[in-house]
Design a protein around this motif. Structure first.
Motif, PDB file in Angstrom:
ATOM      1  N   UNK A 117       0.832  -1.198   0.000  1.00  0.00           N
ATOM      2  CA  UNK A 117       0.000   0.000   0.000  1.00  0.00           C
ATOM      3  C   UNK A 117       0.869   1.251   0.000  1.00  0.00           C
ATOM      4  N   UNK A 118       0.787   2.087  -1.030  1.00  0.00           N
ATOM      5  CA  UNK A 118       1.430   3.400  -0.940  1.00  0.00           C
ATOM      6  C   UNK A 118       0.723   4.213   0.144  1.00  0.00           C
ATOM      7  N   UNK A 119       1.480   5.026   0.869  1.00  0.00           N
ATOM      8  CA  UNK A 119       0.846   5.887   1.876  1.00  0.00           C
ATOM      9  C   UNK A 119      -0.138   6.833   1.212  1.00  0.00           C
ATOM     10  N   UNK A 120       0.197   7.262  -0.007  1.00  0.00           N
ATOM     11  CA  UNK A 120      -0.671   8.137  -0.803  1.00  0.00           C
ATOM     12  C   UNK A 120      -0.808   7.512  -2.185  1.00  0.00           C
ATOM     13  N   UNK A 167      -2.683  -4.108  10.376  1.00  0.00           N
ATOM     14  CA  UNK A 167      -3.351  -2.810  10.229  1.00  0.00           C
ATOM     15  C   UNK A 167      -2.676  -1.969   9.145  1.00  0.00           C
ATOM     16  N   UNK A 168      -3.492  -1.376   8.292  1.00  0.00           N
ATOM     17  CA  UNK A 168      -2.983  -0.577   7.169  1.00  0.00           C
ATOM     18  C   UNK A 168      -3.742   0.741   7.104  1.00  0.00           C
ATOM     19  N   UNK A 169      -3.014   1.823   6.885  1.00  0.00           N
ATOM     20  CA  UNK A 169      -3.622   3.140   6.686  1.00  0.00           C
ATOM     21  C   UNK A 169      -3.100   3.724   5.380  1.00  0.00           C
ATOM     22  N   UNK A 170      -4.002   4.253   4.580  1.00  0.00           N
ATOM     23  CA  UNK A 170      -3.602   4.834   3.301  1.00  0.00           C
ATOM     24  C   UNK A 170      -4.557   5.957   2.908  1.00  0.00           C
ATOM     25  N   UNK A 171      -4.126   6.749   1.947  1.00  0.00           N
ATOM     26  CA  UNK A 171      -4.941   7.829   1.407  1.00  0.00           C
ATOM     27  C   UNK A 171      -5.203   7.516  -0.063  1.00  0.00           C
ATOM     28  N   UNK A 172      -6.462   7.419  -0.447  1.00  0.00           N
ATOM     29  CA  UNK A 172      -6.781   7.038  -1.818  1.00  0.00           C
ATOM     30  C   UNK A 172      -6.629   8.212  -2.794  1.00  0.00           C
ATOM     31  N   UNK A 173      -6.959   7.968  -4.076  1.00  0.00           N
ATOM     32  CA  UNK A 173      -6.770   8.979  -5.110  1.00  0.00           C
ATOM     33  C   UNK A 173      -7.590  10.237  -4.852  1.00  0.00           C
ATOM     34  N   UNK A 174      -8.695  10.106  -4.136  1.00  0.00           N
ATOM     35  CA  UNK A 174      -9.550  11.255  -3.831  1.00  0.00           C
ATOM     36  C   UNK A 174      -9.077  12.009  -2.592  1.00  0.00           C
ATOM     37  N   UNK A 175      -7.980  11.536  -1.983  1.00  0.00           N
ATOM     38  CA  UNK A 175      -7.460  12.193  -0.796  1.00  0.00           C
ATOM     39  C   UNK A 175      -8.122  11.745   0.488  1.00  0.00           C
ATOM     40  N   UNK A 181      -7.919  -3.577   8.536  1.00  0.00           N
ATOM     41  CA  UNK A 181      -7.111  -4.702   9.004  1.00  0.00           C
ATOM     42  C   UNK A 181      -6.963  -5.665   7.831  1.00  0.00           C
ATOM     43  N   UNK A 182      -5.885  -5.484   7.097  1.00  0.00           N
ATOM     44  CA  UNK A 182      -5.621  -6.343   5.945  1.00  0.00           C
ATOM     45  C   UNK A 182      -5.501  -7.780   6.430  1.00  0.00           C
ATOM     46  N   UNK A 183      -6.257  -8.675   5.784  1.00  0.00           N
ATOM     47  CA  UNK A 183      -6.291 -10.071   6.230  1.00  0.00           C
ATOM     48  C   UNK A 183      -5.599 -10.980   5.229  1.00  0.00           C
ATOM     49  N   UNK A 184      -4.601 -11.714   5.698  1.00  0.00           N
ATOM     50  CA  UNK A 184      -3.887 -12.666   4.853  1.00  0.00           C
ATOM     51  C   UNK A 184      -4.495 -14.050   5.015  1.00  0.00           C
ATOM     52  N   UNK A 336     -21.088 -12.208   1.746  1.00  0.00           N
ATOM     53  CA  UNK A 336     -20.115 -11.615   0.823  1.00  0.00           C
ATOM     54  C   UNK A 336     -19.549 -12.599  -0.204  1.00  0.00           C
ATOM     55  N   UNK A 337     -19.306 -12.065  -1.370  1.00  0.00           N
ATOM     56  CA  UNK A 337     -18.609 -12.766  -2.436  1.00  0.00           C
ATOM     57  C   UNK A 337     -17.595 -11.790  -3.040  1.00  0.00           C
ATOM     58  N   UNK A 338     -16.392 -12.257  -3.293  1.00  0.00           N
ATOM     59  CA  UNK A 338     -15.831 -13.554  -2.927  1.00  0.00           C
ATOM     60  C   UNK A 338     -15.809 -13.761  -1.406  1.00  0.00           C
ATOM     61  N   UNK A 339     -15.745 -15.002  -1.006  1.00  0.00           N
ATOM     62  CA  UNK A 339     -15.841 -15.344   0.411  1.00  0.00           C
ATOM     63  C   UNK A 339     -14.592 -14.970   1.196  1.00  0.00           C
ATOM     64  N   UNK A 340     -13.431 -14.977   0.550  1.00  0.00           N
ATOM     65  CA  UNK A 340     -12.178 -14.580   1.202  1.00  0.00           C
ATOM     66  C   UNK A 340     -11.437 -13.616   0.282  1.00  0.00           C
ATOM     67  N   UNK A 341     -10.381 -13.008   0.813  1.00  0.00           N
ATOM     68  CA  UNK A 341      -9.565 -12.140  -0.017  1.00  0.00           C
ATOM     69  C   UNK A 341      -9.877 -10.668   0.122  1.00  0.00           C
ATOM     70  N   UNK A 342     -10.894 -10.331   0.920  1.00  0.00           N
ATOM     71  CA  UNK A 342     -11.203  -8.920   1.143  1.00  0.00           C
ATOM     72  C   UNK A 342     -11.919  -8.744   2.475  1.00  0.00           C
ATOM     73  N   UNK A 343     -11.763  -7.554   3.054  1.00  0.00           N
ATOM     74  CA  UNK A 343     -12.515  -7.188   4.259  1.00  0.00           C
ATOM     75  C   UNK A 343     -13.282  -5.899   4.018  1.00  0.00           C
ATOM     76  N   UNK A 344     -13.139  -5.349   2.813  1.00  0.00           N
ATOM     77  CA  UNK A 344     -13.828  -4.115   2.465  1.00  0.00           C
ATOM     78  C   UNK A 344     -14.612  -4.299   1.173  1.00  0.00           C
ATOM     79  N   UNK A 345     -15.485  -3.351   0.899  1.00  0.00           N
ATOM     80  CA  UNK A 345     -16.318  -3.395  -0.305  1.00  0.00           C
ATOM     81  C   UNK A 345     -15.630  -2.629  -1.424  1.00  0.00           C
ATOM     82  N   UNK A 346     -15.581  -3.241  -2.579  1.00  0.00           N
ATOM     83  CA  UNK A 346     -15.026  -2.560  -3.748  1.00  0.00           C
ATOM     84  C   UNK A 346     -16.134  -1.708  -4.366  1.00  0.00           C
TER      85      UNK A 346
END
Length: 364
Positions: A117-120, A167-175, A181-184, A336-346
């Motif tokens: 994850x880039x910080x920005x 835990x991951x913190x980032x700023x998206x393209x919209x600022x 909590x990125x899950x492996x 949710x689908x997919x069942x694994x690989x994400x903890x947030x909504x795209x």
């Protein structure tokens, strides 16, 4: 004069030792072509000889090829850098007469996927946090998954098969700032997506995903052509007949092609006749021509609470009343689908699929 001579000798000695140490360090660095596969998985990622220079720069050595799929899998907005190692004097192959035209790799091939994850997000090459690197290694005719977790110092990654959260913190393209909590996934969970016909296999390296240009150091070139020129890929069939995938924001592509490519990348590895969800009747690869198998006016086989009291997987003209978008728009484990690989909504993916379904012509 004696002092000056001694100082000169000391300086020369220090310089000589520095050069010797540098040479020793360089010569002692591992070479991926000389690895002993019987010792896999190695304890540390640095032992594979994947990276050129500082590991955190994620630059592959000359023995590896960088690549990028046309439509990557969504993984909580993580950025990814992908490499492949194909041993000398061997090549991957494909056959367009076979479903999906997936690449077949020779023994001792290694696929590398780095998640970071880039910080920005507007400065993707600046400060970043590398979370994990996943290796797929072919040995003994079978593929093995080896996940590695990066340390806080970003100097090393260690083998860890039990998964975990970071835990991951980032700023998206919209600022906008985001914290997740990125899950492996653990090693066994990899099979839930990578099984094809009960065989553990790579899922992203296919003709339809790489039949496009990549910005190589020496200039932009079609990835398939580049691999073939290097003697690392051979194939059978007419490439002009391939249904190529496109990125979800491609302004030159149709809404349908973008939506179908998204479904293929994020769902098609499970939802195909040979995938883990083959019994569902949903076939979400771009090669499928029957709208019913995409889910159009198709009732779910056994979705349970995942159906959300909705009638059809895809309800033409009603994107928000379709089961596919309902499940994409949830993080509930039973929905949710997919069942694994994400903890947030795209959100962008949900918007794309909703717009596409809204444009589908309803029955009259």
């Amino acid at each position: 004069m004696i002092y000056k001579n001694n100082a000169f000798r000391l300086s020369a000695f220090v310089f000589t030792m520095a050069v010797a140490f540098a040479c020793f360090k360089k010569s002692s660095a591992p070479s991926i072509s000389e690895l002993d596969y019987a010792k896999f998985p190695l304890a540390n990622l640095s032992e594979y000889g994947i990276y050129d220079g500082e590991m955190s720069q994620l630059v592959p050595t000359k023995d590896l090829l960088a690549y990028a799929p046309a439509m990557p899998l969504f993984t909580d907005y993580a950025f990814k850098k992908r490499f492949v190692y194909i041993p000398a004097d061997s090549a991957a192959s494909f056959d367009l007469n076979k479903p999906d035209a997936a690449f077949v790799f020779p023994e001792h091939s290694i696929l590398v996927k780095n998640f970071y994850y880039p910080a920005d997000f507007n400065k993707p090459d600046a400060e970043k946090q590398i979370i994990e690197t996943r290796l797929l290694v072919k040995k003994g005719g079978k593929w093995e998954a080896y996940p590695y977790v990066w340390n806080k110092e970003q100097t090393e990654a260690v083998y860890k098969s039990i998964g975990g959260k970071v835990p991951v913190t980032f700023k998206n393209e919209a600022g906008e700032s985001h914290s997740i909590d990125y899950t492996m996934p653990n090693k066994n969970q990899c099979k839930s997506c990578h099984n094809q016909g009960d065989t553990f296999s790579p899922i992203g390296l296919k003709v339809k995903q790489l039949n496009n240009d990549y910005a190589y150091a020496e200039g932009s070139e079609n990835q398939l052509a580049h691999w073939m020129k290097l003697g690392k890929l051979k194939g059978e069939g007419d490439l002009t007949l391939v249904k190529n995938m496109v990125y979800m924001t491609d302004t030159k592509a149709s809404l349908s092609d973008k939506a179908r490519s998204y479904l293929d990348s994020n769902c098609g590895h499970c939802h195909n006749p040979n995938g883990p969800a083959g019994s569902s009747g949903l076939r979400l690869t771009v090669e499928e021509n029957d709208p019913f198998h995409w889910g159009v006016y198709k009732s779910p086989v056994a979705a349970g609470m995942g159906a959300g009291n909705l009638k059809y997987d895809i309800f033409p003209g009603k994107g928000k009343e379709s089961i596919i978008t309902y499940r994409m728009n949830s993080t509930h484990p039973g929905v949710m689908m997919p069942e694994i690989g994400r903890v947030s909504i795209h959100k962008e993916g949900v918007a794309l699929l909703t717009a596409w379904i809204d444009e589908l012509e309803p029955k009259k």
